[in-house]
Scaffold this active site. Structure first.
Site, PDB file in Angstrom:
ATOM      1  N   TYR A  72      41.571  19.927  67.260  1.00 34.19           N
ATOM      2  CA  TYR A  72      41.231  21.461  67.339  1.00 34.19           C
ATOM      3  C   TYR A  72      41.511  21.754  69.038  1.00 34.19           C
ATOM      4  O   TYR A  72      42.022  22.593  69.479  1.00 34.19           O
ATOM      5  CB  TYR A  72      39.904  22.075  67.005  1.00 34.19           C
ATOM      6  CG  TYR A  72      39.880  23.553  67.100  1.00 34.19           C
ATOM      7  CD1 TYR A  72      40.427  24.232  65.968  1.00 34.19           C
ATOM      8  CD2 TYR A  72      39.370  24.070  68.256  1.00 34.19           C
ATOM      9  CE1 TYR A  72      40.321  25.709  66.023  1.00 34.19           C
ATOM     10  CE2 TYR A  72      39.362  25.383  68.382  1.00 34.19           C
ATOM     11  CZ  TYR A  72      40.016  26.473  67.550  1.00 34.19           C
ATOM     12  OH  TYR A  72      39.853  27.835  67.588  1.00 34.19           O
ATOM     13  N   PHE A 124      64.376  41.574  77.904  1.00 33.23           N
ATOM     14  CA  PHE A 124      64.731  41.416  76.464  1.00 33.23           C
ATOM     15  C   PHE A 124      63.966  42.388  75.559  1.00 33.23           C
ATOM     16  O   PHE A 124      62.972  42.941  76.143  1.00 33.23           O
ATOM     17  CB  PHE A 124      64.546  39.923  76.258  1.00 33.23           C
ATOM     18  CG  PHE A 124      64.798  39.620  74.854  1.00 33.23           C
ATOM     19  CD1 PHE A 124      65.916  39.573  74.364  1.00 33.23           C
ATOM     20  CD2 PHE A 124      63.737  39.491  74.008  1.00 33.23           C
ATOM     21  CE1 PHE A 124      66.601  39.315  73.169  1.00 33.23           C
ATOM     22  CE2 PHE A 124      64.088  39.090  72.608  1.00 33.23           C
ATOM     23  CZ  PHE A 124      65.454  39.021  71.996  1.00 33.23           C
ATOM     24  N   ASP A 125      64.610  42.599  74.475  1.00 33.91           N
ATOM     25  CA  ASP A 125      63.834  43.759  73.505  1.00 33.91           C
ATOM     26  C   ASP A 125      62.359  43.673  73.377  1.00 33.91           C
ATOM     27  O   ASP A 125      61.680  44.520  73.339  1.00 33.91           O
ATOM     28  CB  ASP A 125      64.786  43.946  72.219  1.00 33.91           C
ATOM     29  CG  ASP A 125      64.925  42.702  71.346  1.00 33.91           C
ATOM     30  OD1 ASP A 125      64.514  41.791  72.031  1.00 33.91           O
ATOM     31  OD2 ASP A 125      65.365  42.935  70.460  1.00 33.91           O
ATOM     32  N   ASP A 215      61.144  35.148  82.843  1.00 28.60           N
ATOM     33  CA  ASP A 215      61.117  35.194  81.382  1.00 28.60           C
ATOM     34  C   ASP A 215      62.089  33.954  81.292  1.00 28.60           C
ATOM     35  O   ASP A 215      63.388  34.041  81.415  1.00 28.60           O
ATOM     36  CB  ASP A 215      61.701  36.547  80.801  1.00 28.60           C
ATOM     37  CG  ASP A 215      61.982  36.210  79.270  1.00 28.60           C
ATOM     38  OD1 ASP A 215      62.061  35.242  78.649  1.00 28.60           O
ATOM     39  OD2 ASP A 215      62.204  37.284  78.650  1.00 28.60           O
ATOM     40  N   ALA A 217      62.954  31.879  78.734  1.00 31.20           N
ATOM     41  CA  ALA A 217      63.454  31.437  77.758  1.00 31.20           C
ATOM     42  C   ALA A 217      64.794  30.184  77.802  1.00 31.20           C
ATOM     43  O   ALA A 217      64.856  29.173  77.009  1.00 31.20           O
ATOM     44  CB  ALA A 217      64.228  32.556  76.562  1.00 31.20           C
ATOM     45  N   LYS A 258      64.416  28.181  72.351  1.00 28.61           N
ATOM     46  CA  LYS A 258      65.615  28.093  73.094  1.00 28.61           C
ATOM     47  C   LYS A 258      65.948  26.689  73.727  1.00 28.61           C
ATOM     48  O   LYS A 258      66.112  25.924  73.040  1.00 28.61           O
ATOM     49  CB  LYS A 258      66.037  29.512  74.003  1.00 28.61           C
ATOM     50  CG  LYS A 258      66.157  30.794  73.309  1.00 28.61           C
ATOM     51  CD  LYS A 258      64.801  31.347  73.129  1.00 28.61           C
ATOM     52  CE  LYS A 258      65.217  32.738  72.351  1.00 28.61           C
ATOM     53  NZ  LYS A 258      63.986  33.506  71.785  1.00 28.61           N
ATOM     54  N   HIS A 450      65.906  47.834  65.187  1.00 30.15           N
ATOM     55  CA  HIS A 450      67.097  47.067  64.767  1.00 30.15           C
ATOM     56  C   HIS A 450      66.928  46.000  63.649  1.00 30.15           C
ATOM     57  O   HIS A 450      67.732  45.490  62.710  1.00 30.15           O
ATOM     58  CB  HIS A 450      67.798  46.391  65.741  1.00 30.15           C
ATOM     59  CG  HIS A 450      66.896  45.537  66.678  1.00 30.15           C
ATOM     60  ND1 HIS A 450      65.901  46.096  67.493  1.00 30.15           N
ATOM     61  CD2 HIS A 450      66.909  44.194  66.767  1.00 30.15           C
ATOM     62  CE1 HIS A 450      65.465  44.888  68.074  1.00 30.15           C
ATOM     63  NE2 HIS A 450      65.969  43.825  67.773  1.00 30.15           N
TER      64      HIS A 450
HETATM   65  N1  F0G Z   1      62.825  36.444  76.255  1.00 28.31           N
HETATM   66  C1  F0G Z   1      64.258  36.301  75.816  1.00 28.31           C
HETATM   67  C2  F0G Z   1      65.163  36.349  77.065  1.00 28.31           C
HETATM   68  C3  F0G Z   1      64.576  36.281  74.638  1.00 28.31           C
HETATM   69  O1  F0G Z   1      65.666  35.968  74.393  1.00 28.31           O
HETATM   70  C4  F0G Z   1      63.484  36.043  73.520  1.00 28.31           C
HETATM   71  C5  F0G Z   1      64.019  36.055  72.293  1.00 28.31           C
HETATM   72  C6  F0G Z   1      62.262  36.225  73.898  1.00 28.31           C
HETATM   73  C7  F0G Z   1      61.852  36.638  74.982  1.00 28.31           C
HETATM   74  C8  F0G Z   1      61.194  36.321  72.829  1.00 28.31           C
HETATM   75  O2  F0G Z   1      60.839  35.135  72.217  1.00 28.31           O
HETATM   76  O3  F0G Z   1      61.627  35.021  70.080  1.00 28.31           O
HETATM   77  O4  F0G Z   1      60.233  33.377  70.873  1.00 28.31           O
HETATM   78  O5  F0G Z   1      59.317  35.641  70.688  1.00 28.31           O
HETATM   79  N2  F0G Z   1      65.189  35.944  71.896  1.00 28.31           N
HETATM   80  C9  F0G Z   1      65.989  35.602  70.502  1.00 28.31           C
HETATM   81  C10 F0G Z   1      67.347  35.912  70.579  1.00 28.31           C
HETATM   82  C11 F0G Z   1      64.973  36.237  69.286  1.00 28.31           C
HETATM   83  O6  F0G Z   1      67.760  36.187  69.326  1.00 28.31           O
HETATM   84  O7  F0G Z   1      67.840  36.226  71.523  1.00 28.31           O
HETATM   85  P1  F0G Z   1      60.535  34.763  70.690  1.00 28.31           P
END
Ligand code: F0G
Length: 458
Positions: A72, A124-125, A215, A217, A258, A450
């Site tokens: 843990y 990002f969304d 960010d 990713a 990613k 979406h």
């Molecule tokens: N930031 C970016 C640039 C992303 O592309 C994503 C996720 C996230 C944050 C959020 O990360 O999914 O691990 O919670 N992108 C995916 C996509 C879902 O299809 O582009 P997450």
């Protein structure tokens, strides 16, 4: 003869795929409310919905799954990850999270309040969702060149320094908790940010005393583009470039699904001990204790290993090379795509392909449905559905770009699959004039619609 390129790995385990008929797909997509998220994966032949969590882990990553220490607190796997984050990214503090948006939730809980503004490059969304959920506003400062899909620019993810400084001059410092640089910029087409831009944004943020975060990713893909496109970096290793990139920021949220090639995982890293103490509280509250943060020990180990593999040049060359291969095929068929091809995906300009449809009929979603019907290929809309409604006026927001994103999972498909996808799109492009109607919304959620929206044919 110059020897052709070949992947730096061979395939040990295979997963069968199912083909289907057009009649079956017509029925399935109707049942799915013309929303590709609602399809079952067996109803899809080639799945380019996302490159997130869909990569193939290596034998070394699978070994880490067996070696995972499930204590843990203070697990060995946690310390492996800590070591990787310290040495690769130069970040002294971090908390694991279950994925990227969880890192956003933890960081923004500590930093963002109502009425704040958060400048960045096409957030990002989920990032935007987490900002707007807190009644704050994301301000897009991406360079204008990003909106012209026909224009070649090596770093279309760059932030426009004038736009950013305008934000800093318009709002008091107290209302700007952070600036976010998304590397690579997913929303503008998987487009990279140059080292020069990162350096300059960081300098401007310092001048106005605003913290700056990545960010992150797809930070390794961003580093690959810096190495191959920016003057002065050709002879630097990916890891040297990564270290320099991170040296300009105060911290980073990362969706490790990613560039760290894991099926689940994320983290939030920072330099400042005081901020770390603050985020620690939210991590424990939302994610879990500080040495596992919503992940199993085995996931932490696979993630540590994935960070090392994801920052190898030979891997990135093969990965980004495959995405470029698909982009090139589409271009040969005359299909308009975002120029240049991004790191993780090809973005088809649906506004140009279906220019005869009104934007109110969701051109990119219509094209995504057509691609599924044509060959069982699943892409995703990056357009008006994703852009959602304005949180204040509730009016539909129509973005400059209506894109169909074809995101390529890492180490999963071969170039034969890419040829198949390109042929499907070529067929659609040829008969595009016969696609005379688009889609309309039947039901939608108040935020991030979406994912669950239901549509029908106009
Ligand atoms: N930031 C970016 C640039 C992303 O592309 C994503 C996720 C996230 C944050 C959020 O990360 O999914 O691990 O919670 N992108 C995916 C996509 C879902 O299809 O582009 P997450």
């Amino acid at each position: 003869m110059e020897l052709p390129y070949a992947e730096p790995y061979k395939i040990k385990v295979v997963e069968p795929l199912q083909r289907s008929t057009r009649t079956e797909r017509e029925e399935w997509i109707k049942q799915a409310g013309y929303n590709l998220f609602n399809l079952r994966s067996e109803q899809v032949f080639i799945d380019l919905l996302t490159d997130s969590g869909t990569g193939a882990m290596s034998q070394h990553q699978w070994s880490e799954i067996m070696l995972g220490d499930e204590s843990y607190a203070g697990s060995k796997s946690y310390y492996k990850l800590k070591e990787a984050i310290n040495t690769l990214l130069g970040m002294p503090f971090f908390v694991p999270t279950h994925q990227g948006r969880a890192a956003e939730n933890v960081l923004f809980s500590a930093l963002i309040s109502e009425n704040d503004v958060v400048p960045g490059n096409s957030h990002f969304d989920t990032t935007k969702g987490h900002i707007e959920f807190r009644r704050a506003t994301a301000i897009d400062c991406t360079i204008d060149e990003a909106a012209d899909t026909t224009l070649y620019h090596p770093f279309k993810g760059n932030i426009d320094l004038n736009k950013l400084e305008d934000v800093f001059k318009t709002y008091p410092k107290e209302q700007i908790p952070l600036c976010i640089i998304t590397v690579t910029c997913n929303t503008s087409g998987g487009q990279p940010v140059s080292m020069q831009n990162i350096r300059e944004v960081s300098g401007l943020c310092k001048k106005y005393k605003i913290p700056v975060f990545f960010d992150a990713a797809r930070f390794a893909e961003n580093a690959y583009f810096i190495k191959t496109r920016e003057e002065g970096y050709a002879d630097k290793s990916i890891r040297e470039i990564v270290l320099e990139m991170y040296s300009y920021v105060d911290g980073a949220t990362m969706s490790s699904k990613k560039d760290a090639i894991v099926n689940i995982g994320g983290f939030l890293a920072c330099r400042d001990k005081e901020l770390f103490d603050k985020i620690s509280m939210y991590c424990i509250l939302f994610e879990g204790y500080l040495t596992y943060g919503g992940l199993a020990g085995r996931d932490l180990g696979a993630l540590a290993q994935g960070l090392m593999e994801g920052t190898e040049f030979s891997f990135l060359e093969s990965r980004i090379g495959q995405v470029a291969y698909l982009g090139q095929k589409l271009r040969e068929y005359g299909i308009p795509c975002q120029e240049p091809t991004g790191g993780h995906a090809v973005f088809v300009d649906a506004k140009k392909v279906l220019s005869h449809l009104p934007k109110e009929q969701y051109q990119a979603q219509t094209l995504a449905v057509e691609l599924y019907l044509e060959g069982g290929v699943r892409g995703v809309e990056i357009g008006a559905l994703l852009a959602d409604r304005d949180p204040k006026t509730r009016e539909n927001r129509y973005p400059d770009l209506e894109l169909l994103r074809l995101a390529i999972p890492r180490r999963v498909y071969t170039n034969n699959h890419m040829d198949y996808v390109a042929a499907c799109l070529a067929n659609i492009y040829k008969r595009r004039a016969q696609i005379t109607t688009g889609l309309k919304i039947v039901r939608e959620a108040p935020i991030m619609r979406h994912f669950t929206v239901e549509l029908e044919k106009v």
